[in-house]
Motif scaffolding. Structure first.
Motif, mmCIF file in Angstrom:
data_model
loop_
_atom_site.group_PDB
_atom_site.id
_atom_site.type_symbol
_atom_site.label_atom_id
_atom_site.label_comp_id
_atom_site.label_asym_id
_atom_site.label_seq_id
_atom_site.Cartn_x
_atom_site.Cartn_y
_atom_site.Cartn_z
ATOM 1 N N MET A 81 36.316 -64.031 53.479
ATOM 2 C CA MET A 81 35.692 -63.000 52.671
ATOM 3 C C MET A 81 35.387 -62.051 53.920
ATOM 4 O O MET A 81 35.457 -60.911 53.231
ATOM 5 C CB MET A 81 34.121 -63.847 52.280
ATOM 6 C CG MET A 81 33.368 -62.882 51.531
ATOM 7 S SD MET A 81 34.121 -62.510 50.044
ATOM 8 C CE MET A 81 34.240 -60.655 50.007
ATOM 9 N N SER A 82 34.808 -62.124 54.766
ATOM 10 C CA SER A 82 34.658 -61.199 55.955
ATOM 11 C C SER A 82 35.949 -60.399 56.219
ATOM 12 O O SER A 82 36.230 -59.323 56.360
ATOM 13 C CB SER A 82 33.966 -61.682 57.073
ATOM 14 O OG SER A 82 33.848 -60.988 58.016
ATOM 15 N N ASN A 85 37.185 -58.254 53.287
ATOM 16 C CA ASN A 85 36.339 -57.073 53.104
ATOM 17 C C ASN A 85 36.611 -56.248 54.201
ATOM 18 O O ASN A 85 36.701 -54.978 54.043
ATOM 19 C CB ASN A 85 35.103 -57.686 53.268
ATOM 20 C CG ASN A 85 34.080 -56.239 53.004
ATOM 21 O OD1 ASN A 85 33.405 -55.946 53.939
ATOM 22 N ND2 ASN A 85 33.675 -56.129 51.641
ATOM 23 N N ASN A 91 36.117 -56.547 47.707
ATOM 24 C CA ASN A 91 34.881 -57.235 47.657
ATOM 25 C C ASN A 91 34.653 -58.541 47.248
ATOM 26 O O ASN A 91 35.766 -59.207 47.041
ATOM 27 C CB ASN A 91 33.845 -56.256 46.572
ATOM 28 C CG ASN A 91 34.487 -56.229 45.309
ATOM 29 O OD1 ASN A 91 34.883 -57.211 44.713
ATOM 30 N ND2 ASN A 91 34.183 -55.123 44.231
ATOM 31 N N LYS A 92 33.668 -59.266 47.176
ATOM 32 C CA LYS A 92 33.387 -60.500 46.667
ATOM 33 C C LYS A 92 34.203 -60.812 45.754
ATOM 34 O O LYS A 92 35.129 -61.921 45.511
ATOM 35 C CB LYS A 92 32.035 -61.064 46.726
ATOM 36 C CG LYS A 92 32.110 -62.610 46.699
ATOM 37 C CD LYS A 92 30.430 -62.909 46.723
ATOM 38 C CE LYS A 92 30.240 -64.466 46.537
ATOM 39 N NZ LYS A 92 28.970 -65.115 46.763
ATOM 40 N N ARG A 93 34.249 -60.133 44.611
ATOM 41 C CA ARG A 93 34.660 -60.336 43.179
ATOM 42 C C ARG A 93 36.053 -60.317 43.131
ATOM 43 O O ARG A 93 36.937 -61.242 42.614
ATOM 44 C CB ARG A 93 34.101 -59.470 42.265
ATOM 45 C CG ARG A 93 34.741 -59.609 40.805
ATOM 46 C CD ARG A 93 33.917 -58.684 39.736
ATOM 47 N NE ARG A 93 32.665 -58.942 39.817
ATOM 48 C CZ ARG A 93 32.029 -59.557 38.836
ATOM 49 N NH1 ARG A 93 32.458 -59.445 37.516
ATOM 50 N NH2 ARG A 93 30.643 -59.896 38.560
ATOM 51 N N LYS A 95 38.055 -60.740 45.791
ATOM 52 C CA LYS A 95 38.514 -61.779 46.753
ATOM 53 C C LYS A 95 38.588 -63.108 45.903
ATOM 54 O O LYS A 95 39.660 -63.758 45.833
ATOM 55 C CB LYS A 95 37.607 -62.049 48.062
ATOM 56 C CG LYS A 95 38.407 -62.988 48.877
ATOM 57 C CD LYS A 95 37.642 -64.324 48.669
ATOM 58 C CE LYS A 95 38.214 -65.401 49.580
ATOM 59 N NZ LYS A 95 37.633 -66.680 49.623
ATOM 60 N N LEU A 96 37.556 -63.283 45.026
ATOM 61 C CA LEU A 96 37.410 -64.692 44.180
ATOM 62 C C LEU A 96 38.628 -64.331 43.054
ATOM 63 O O LEU A 96 39.145 -65.367 42.888
ATOM 64 C CB LEU A 96 36.270 -64.607 43.561
ATOM 65 C CG LEU A 96 35.020 -65.141 44.494
ATOM 66 C CD1 LEU A 96 33.631 -64.926 44.023
ATOM 67 C CD2 LEU A 96 35.382 -66.575 45.126
#
Length: 149
Positions: A81-82, A85, A91-93, A95-96
């Motif tokens: 995640m890091s 980013n 962003n998190k979304r 990546k998911l």
């Protein structure tokens, strides 16, 4: 050693007697050996773009969903995640969506430039760790208190 014990030694947290914890000489030797093993593991997780799943979308962008599994393996050693980013601006979304939601249109959208940026970072971290050696504090040899970690 447990991760919490390693961190307590690095931060010199006080033990039950109020004495700052530090690594033993043997612990430092094992830690330095472990760093070299980690370097080898990181270098072995450099990802090669171009699996049999590569495709080009209608906009002419080429992606490789086959990179999901090798990058998830890399996630055992680095925080994806890091990493995504900071390096890719995801962003998190996103990546998911790219890594774990096959129903989304972004699933597997990992480009060659994304892979190159991640590989450069992995090799950079491995290079830094390869040249890193943990050394004892000046007082590590002063006392033989066996209660220190």
């Amino acid at each position: 050693m447990e991760p919490s014990s390693v961190m307590a030694c690095f931060k010199h947290h006080l033990n039950a007697r109020g004495i700052p914890r530090h690594f033993t000489v043997q612990g430092i030797a094992k830690l330095n050996d472990a760093l070299q093993v980690l370097v080898g593991e990181l270098r072995s997780h450099v990802v090669v773009f171009g699996s049999d799943k590569v495709y080009t979308n209608k906009h002419g962008r080429t992606y490789d969903p086959g990179m999901i599994e090798p990058l998830n393996e890399l996630g055992k050693y680095m925080n994806l995640m890091s990493l995504t980013n900071r390096l890719l601006g995801w962003n998190k979304r996103k990546k998911l969506n790219v890594f774990s939601s096959p129903a989304t249109k972004n699933y597997g959208n990992i480009s060659e430039s994304d892979v190159n940026a991640i590989n450069a970072e992995v090799l950079s971290v491995a290079g830094v760790l390869e040249g890193t050696e943990v050394v004892p504090d000046d007082d590590a040899y002063d006392d033989s208190d066996s209660s220190k970690a």
